[in-house]
Design a protein around this motif. Sequence first.
Motif, PDB file in Angstrom:
ATOM      1  N   SER A 141      -5.973  11.382   3.113  1.00 24.95           N
ATOM      2  CA  SER A 141      -5.522  10.083   3.623  1.00 24.95           C
ATOM      3  C   SER A 141      -4.028   9.858   3.401  1.00 24.95           C
ATOM      4  O   SER A 141      -3.494   8.824   3.812  1.00 24.95           O
ATOM      5  CB  SER A 141      -6.295   8.957   2.933  1.00 24.95           C
TER       6      SER A 141
ATOM      7  N   ASP B 204      -3.713   7.196   0.190  1.00 24.19           N
ATOM      8  CA  ASP B 204      -3.889   5.791   0.571  1.00 24.19           C
ATOM      9  C   ASP B 204      -4.840   5.127  -0.420  1.00 24.19           C
ATOM     10  O   ASP B 204      -6.052   5.362  -0.398  1.00 24.19           O
ATOM     11  CB  ASP B 204      -4.459   5.733   1.989  1.00 24.19           C
TER      12      ASP B 204
ATOM     13  N   ASN C 182       0.841  -1.216   0.000  1.00 25.02           N
ATOM     14  CA  ASN C 182       0.000   0.000   0.000  1.00 25.02           C
ATOM     15  C   ASN C 182       0.868   1.255   0.000  1.00 25.02           C
ATOM     16  O   ASN C 182       0.626   2.216   0.746  1.00 25.02           O
ATOM     17  CB  ASN C 182      -0.956   0.021   1.192  1.00 25.02           C
TER      18      ASN C 182
ATOM     19  N   LYS D 294     -13.668   3.009   0.315  1.00 24.99           N
ATOM     20  CA  LYS D 294     -14.763   3.973   0.275  1.00 24.99           C
ATOM     21  C   LYS D 294     -15.661   3.741  -0.942  1.00 24.99           C
ATOM     22  O   LYS D 294     -16.887   3.795  -0.859  1.00 24.99           O
ATOM     23  CB  LYS D 294     -14.213   5.408   0.247  1.00 24.99           C
TER      24      LYS D 294
ATOM     25  N   ASP E 264     -10.673  13.428  -0.076  1.00 17.58           N
ATOM     26  CA  ASP E 264     -10.470  12.342   0.895  1.00 17.58           C
ATOM     27  C   ASP E 264      -9.187  11.577   0.586  1.00 17.58           C
ATOM     28  O   ASP E 264      -8.451  11.174   1.503  1.00 17.58           O
ATOM     29  CB  ASP E 264     -11.668  11.387   0.868  1.00 17.58           C
ATOM     30  N   PHE E 265      -8.916  11.377  -0.693  1.00 13.91           N
ATOM     31  CA  PHE E 265      -7.714  10.663  -1.110  1.00 13.91           C
ATOM     32  C   PHE E 265      -6.467  11.441  -0.693  1.00 13.91           C
ATOM     33  O   PHE E 265      -5.504  10.877  -0.155  1.00 13.91           O
ATOM     34  CB  PHE E 265      -7.753  10.457  -2.625  1.00 13.91           C
TER      35      PHE E 265
ATOM     36  N   GLN F  76      -7.572   2.739   1.074  1.00 11.03           N
ATOM     37  CA  GLN F  76      -8.675   3.455   1.707  1.00 11.03           C
ATOM     38  C   GLN F  76      -9.641   3.996   0.654  1.00 11.03           C
ATOM     39  O   GLN F  76     -10.858   3.972   0.849  1.00 11.03           O
ATOM     40  CB  GLN F  76      -8.150   4.605   2.561  1.00 11.03           C
ATOM     41  N   LEU F  77      -9.109   4.453  -0.470  1.00 12.87           N
ATOM     42  CA  LEU F  77      -9.966   4.933  -1.553  1.00 12.87           C
ATOM     43  C   LEU F  77     -10.799   3.788  -2.123  1.00 12.87           C
ATOM     44  O   LEU F  77     -12.001   3.939  -2.371  1.00 12.87           O
ATOM     45  CB  LEU F  77      -9.106   5.565  -2.648  1.00 12.87           C
TER      46      LEU F  77
END
Length: 748
Positions: A555, A558, A365, A565, A551-552, A561-562
């Motif tokens: 983060s 990340d 990641n 979502k 949001d990306f 995490q994307l």
Amino acid sequence: MTTTRLVWRQLLLLLVACGSTWTAVAWSAEGAKVSDVHFGTDVVPILTKLGCNGGGCHGKATGQNGFRLSLFGFEPDVDYDALVYEGRGRRVSRAAPDHSLLLLKATSRVPHGGGRRLEEASEDYRLLRDWIAQGANPPRADDPHLDRIEVSPGEQVLQPNSSQQLRVTAYFSNGTSRDVTRQTVYQSNEGGIAAVDATGLVKASSRHGLASVMARFGEQIATFHVAVPFAADGSKMAAAQSELDVLERQSDSSKINRLLFRQWRRMGVVPSAVADDATFIRRATLDICGTLATSEDVTAYLADQRSDKRARLIDHLLARPEYASYFALKWADILQNRGAGYSTSKQRAGTTLFSAWLRDSLESNKPYDQFVSEILTASGSQRENPPAIWYRTVRKSPEYVESVAQAFLGVRVQCAQCHHHPTESWSQEDYFGLAAVFSRVGRKGGFADAEVPTDEIIYLKEHGEVVHPRTGKILMPRPLGGSEFSLGTQDDPRLSLAKWMTSRENPYFARTMANRLWAHFLGRGLVHPIDDARSTNPPSNPELLDALSQDFIASGFDVKQLVRKIALSHSYQLDSAPHAGNAGDMQTFARFYPRRLSAEVMLDGMSQVLDAPTIFPGVPAGTRAIELPDENVAAHFLDVFGRPARMSACECERVDAPALAQGLELVNSTEIQRKLTVKTGYAERLATSHQSTAEVVTEVFLRALARPPRPEELKFAVNFLAAESDRAEAIRSLLWSLIATNEFLFNH
């Protein structure tokens, strides 16, 4: 020409003494001074509106019948010379404006291959004539220039079969403005939803959806956004809002979901029901791991009663090694990790290393900004620094510019190599300024017995330059649409590019990745096509794309995490079957859009169901199709079903359109036949098992389709197996019939 027309339309040139200087002043027959007509802001936009400088007419590279204009008028100096000085000066007659060849041909008073483009009574004719009568003045540095244009209204909700007239206003550097509606060029990106005519009249059709209309005057562009709601009247809209109230209360209140419901309310569209658990586990496993859910996984998931089991499933899938392998395949396509075109035996080590680096980066990641920076700035040998392999395929200025722009910025700048982009701000200076970033990339060593060296060292040369093809000016390294980088003599411009690109303020970087992943999971990007972001191709839900991007960034780029979502969004969990309230929707994600499995996933799926791995030449036994090091591993099945050649950074190179060869492959494939008949395979084991016929059918359905058979399917399949004397052949027929269905071949 009649006396009346002369009185009203002909200009009188008077010489007025101003001290010792004589100045030409234009006066109308009524005695009013005519406004100055400027070549760049008045004449050129008319030529564009009439199509004179289009690619099909005088704007093409060779011109037309000896008359060549710059494409879409982005080089007014060149156009002025062509109009006034070339052709023995016949195109413009200052002494007799109405007899100028420019006007005679445009009005068809002289034969014209392009037909009649102007009426003598039109405003455009008057402006062109005024310019000639005023002396056909050239473009000057102190002429007012066009600052911007505005289209009014900027957005509108239109009922089906209604219309809206647009008004375009141009604003100039001298503080003036004027209505240029009639001189503006219009184009709709969804003509089937909302068409636009040459006057700026937008007409909505009976189809529902979203459309954007480009308005272009000179070098400036403005966009009108139109929505044609699914609920065609007040009562239907009220009913849709009521249904949406209920559904939104049942959904979680994440920001993504709130923005999805906001658009559904605006469009009066009701989403499909939430997909059942069996559908969801198959869908998510295919999209995250490129792998079918096993019958054991499906059974356990269906028995799980926890309310957060979908979130748990996503986390479990992201932790599986198949996630990294599958997305490494996706990035290998985009980054053109290509093996074809030169000696496979010499280059396979390199493509394998790059493929492994991609897989390791995804498995750990690695933050996306770091991932991209390591590729762009890679130096050294492929053995020490596998991202340097990218420079083996991407070697020339056009490849650098177009690959970087499409892969990481989501824009297509190919047009700007030869001329100003017709629907964007990209110029030749932007194109070759970005090319200059890579002008000092050097190469040495390598095994050069083939088309491309197979093992070379990438380093930074002392010197390197890029010259503007038209002006001859040496261009300094710069990002798209940005200023020149501030560089010392020993600085690597690629480091400055990577810093600019991965900046949180970059308007393209995070949005492109967010859009790319949304398209991967939802079957269509918020910007579609995903690598063609421009003002004339806006996102279908701008607020949603902004939220995903922010949001990306927040983060720390990340990727997992994307993915999480998006996979937990309300849209991704919807059933693919439309209903009366969203039939025809292809933009608002009010249902899941089915799509055919990619070639590698399909072949691996068949191998998994039939427990017969594909044997690929030149790679270790047991290697799956999604794990292949490059596209040059021979596999006829993969080529038939659209495996890309990796010649460009565009995901559009991977083809999923149906073809006759695909149907023939499913029927006659020797590979599928081998998998069905191999002695160690699943079909042979079932044929010799002691399970009841009903148990066999249930197991086969769970294994192939990730669901138990429906009662009617169970009955039919049991009767079929019972009626056949050759149990092994009957089981093979049942298995083949399932893997050849759309339910198996599509993610839905």
